[in-house]
Design a protein around this motif. Structure first.
Motif, short mmCIF file in Angstrom:
data_model
loop_
_atom_site.label_atom_id
_atom_site.label_comp_id
_atom_site.label_asym_id
_atom_site.label_seq_id
_atom_site.Cartn_x
_atom_site.Cartn_y
_atom_site.Cartn_z
N SER A 1 1.13 -1.13 -0.15
CA SER A 1 0.38 0.34 -0.01
C SER A 1 0.80 1.11 0.15
CB SER A 1 -1.15 -0.23 0.98
OG SER A 1 0.29 0.29 2.29
N ALA A 2 -0.18 2.10 -0.37
CA ALA A 2 0.98 3.85 0.36
C ALA A 2 1.82 4.29 1.27
CB ALA A 2 0.23 4.86 -0.63
N LEU A 3 1.48 3.62 2.68
CA LEU A 3 2.40 3.01 3.64
C LEU A 3 3.18 3.32 3.67
CD1 LEU A 3 1.20 3.91 7.06
CD2 LEU A 3 1.51 1.15 6.92
N ALA A 4 4.26 4.39 3.88
CA ALA A 4 5.54 4.50 4.63
C ALA A 4 6.01 3.55 5.50
CB ALA A 4 4.96 5.83 4.54
N PRO A 5 7.24 3.27 4.87
CA PRO A 5 7.78 2.43 6.13
C PRO A 5 8.32 3.38 7.34
CG PRO A 5 9.29 3.19 4.20
CD PRO A 5 7.68 3.49 3.49
N GLY A 6 8.70 2.43 7.98
CA GLY A 6 9.09 2.76 9.57
C GLY A 6 7.90 2.79 10.50
N ALA A 7 8.03 3.63 11.42
CA ALA A 7 6.96 3.37 13.05
C ALA A 7 5.90 3.59 13.02
CB ALA A 7 8.35 3.26 14.34
N CYS A 8 5.27 2.19 13.40
CA CYS A 8 3.73 2.93 12.90
C CYS A 8 3.18 1.69 14.19
CB CYS A 8 2.85 1.57 12.16
SG CYS A 8 3.60 2.72 10.58
N VAL A 9 1.65 2.80 14.07
CA VAL A 9 1.33 2.24 16.14
C VAL A 9 -0.14 1.21 15.00
CG1 VAL A 9 -0.34 3.98 15.79
CG2 VAL A 9 -0.53 2.75 17.32
N GLU A 10 -0.26 -0.12 15.52
CA GLU A 10 -1.37 -0.74 14.76
C GLU A 10 -2.60 -1.02 15.46
OE1 GLU A 10 -0.66 -5.14 13.81
OE2 GLU A 10 -1.18 -5.43 15.31
N LEU A 11 -3.65 -0.50 15.41
CA LEU A 11 -5.34 -0.46 16.15
C LEU A 11 -5.70 -1.22 15.62
CD1 LEU A 11 -7.27 0.69 18.36
CD2 LEU A 11 -7.67 2.53 16.46
N THR A 12 -6.16 -2.52 16.39
CA THR A 12 -6.97 -3.57 16.21
C THR A 12 -8.41 -3.54 16.54
OG1 THR A 12 -5.15 -5.37 15.73
CG2 THR A 12 -7.10 -6.74 15.80
N VAL A 13 -9.32 -3.72 15.76
CA VAL A 13 -10.37 -3.57 16.80
C VAL A 13 -11.55 -4.59 16.58
CG1 VAL A 13 -13.22 -2.07 16.97
CG2 VAL A 13 -10.53 -1.08 16.80
#
Length: 382
Positions: free
Chosen positions: A162-174
């Motif tokens: 996807s277009a999501l840039a590489p690097g640190a992310c937060v993963e929110l799971t609902v």
């Protein structure tokens, strides 16, 4: 196609109504938040009353987020993202869910340690969770569990597709333990106006709105579901290094800049005009007031000393704020101007503008910024 056209027309009508309500409500919030802020600065205020005023201030801030959503719905205001603590926004929204999900649904929240900073409008963060919660509630008519979890992850571009840039992310799971979705429903889940509910049960915009918000924030959303096995939404958002500061914290940490210049406040709502003028007087400015063009011209031609800055609403009964400023500059060529409004109706914003409702500190900074900006000659201004 006909059904979608009707739905779009209904949403347009709702948007126009919402924009009008939000405009009026923003004026009320200027009054509520302004006087609340003034009372909170009293040094002799009892602790019990100070605690009550803190709750009023928080409620006013939440109401401001709601009006921002309404104006965004009516396309009469651009939502301005900022660095926020996602965990704080989720916790705040969870309090609302406790009262709306029903006693037969257990809400489980497991958040990663510490604050998590993302670039997102605070009201959008709440809207994501609320929209997903509404879908989950409808999928669990006999009760179940609604779980909200976050964890920090590192994302590589090649692993996302996807277009999501590489690097640190937060993963929110609902996640919910509801009925799940069929493959056919899953394929169209984020499609605007698609819904499996009855005609009066939903608009089909909830998940589409969530997908739009996530995409605008530079993130991605993934759906995992199957019939009878519940549903999970996995949202990835890029982490931000900047640390957010609330308006109330800024008020306590930094004294607002003031001055001794003369300001003319033009606002047709008497209560809004009074609180704005009071804020400016408290900051040291000599303040004059007018309700519209006629009053403003009378004040500027009265010869009661120089006027350095005009603080004017953009929407006025006789003429708009821009036209009013032009007329006053015929008498006062060096007049500085700061416009204020809670509803720009899609117009391009002027260089010096403050959005209603605003804090005393925000107003102090903006007025000082305008006054300290070098004046342009009339020829360059045109």
């Amino acid at each position: 196609m006909e059904s979608r056209l009707h739905a779009a027309q209904k949403m347009e009508a709702v948007g126009l109504l919402a924009g009008g309500i939000a405009h009026d409500f923003n004026n009320l919030l200027v009054i509520v938040a302004g006087y609340c802020e003034s009372l909170r600065r009293s040094p002799n205020l009892p602790d019990a009353q100070r605690a009550g005023l803190e709750q009023i201030a928080v409620a006013a801030e939440q109401a401001t987020s709601l009006t921002t959503q309404l104006l965004a719905l009516s396309r009469r205001a651009e939502v301005e993202p900022a660095v926020i603590d996602l965990h704080a926004a989720l916790e705040q929204t969870r309090k609302l869910l406790d009262r709306t999900m029903g006693e037969d649904i257990v809400i489980a929240m497991g958040l990663a340690p510490g604050p998590v900073h993302v670039r997102l409008n605070r009201s959008d963060a709440g809207q994501i969770l609320i929209n997903l919660a509404i879908n989950a509630r409808d999928a669990m008519p006999a009760g179940g569990t609604f779980a909200i979890r976050t964890r920090l992850v590192s994302v590589a571009r090649e692993s996302t597709g996807s277009a999501l840039a590489p690097g640190a992310c937060v993963e929110l799971t609902v996640t919910d333990t509801g009925s799940g979705m069929t493959p056919e429903t899953r394929a169209r889940a984020f499609e605007p106006f698609f819904t499996t509910k009855s005609a009066d049960g939903g608009t089909g915009l909830g998940l589409a709105s969530v997908a739009r918000i996530v995409k605008a924030a530079g993130g991605e959303i993934r759906l995992e579901t199957s019939p009878g096995a519940g549903t999970s939404f996995v949202i990835l958002l890029p982490l931000e290094n900047a640390v957010p500061a609330t308006a109330h914290e800024a008020d306590r940490q930094e004294p607002p800049p003031g001055g001794s210049e003369t300001a003319l406040v033009v606002e047709d709502d008497p209560a809004v005009r009074e609180i704005v003028a009071t804020m400016l007087r408290d900051l040291g400015y000599r303040t004059l007031e007018a309700s519209g063009l006629s009053d403003a011209i009378a004040v500027t031609t009265a010869g009661d000393g120089p006027i350095h800055i005009l603080v004017s609403d953009m929407v006025l009964p006789e003429v708009g704020g821009t036209a009013l400023a032009g007329r006053l500059r015929e008498h006062l060529p060096a007049l500085k101007v700061l416009f204020m409004s809670g509803d720009t109706d899609g117009e391009s914003l002027p260089d010096h503008f403050i959005r209603k409702p605003f804090t005393r500190l925000a107003l102090a900074r903006k007025v000082r910024e305008v006054l300290d900006t070098p004046s342009m000659s009339p020829s360059s201004r045109s």
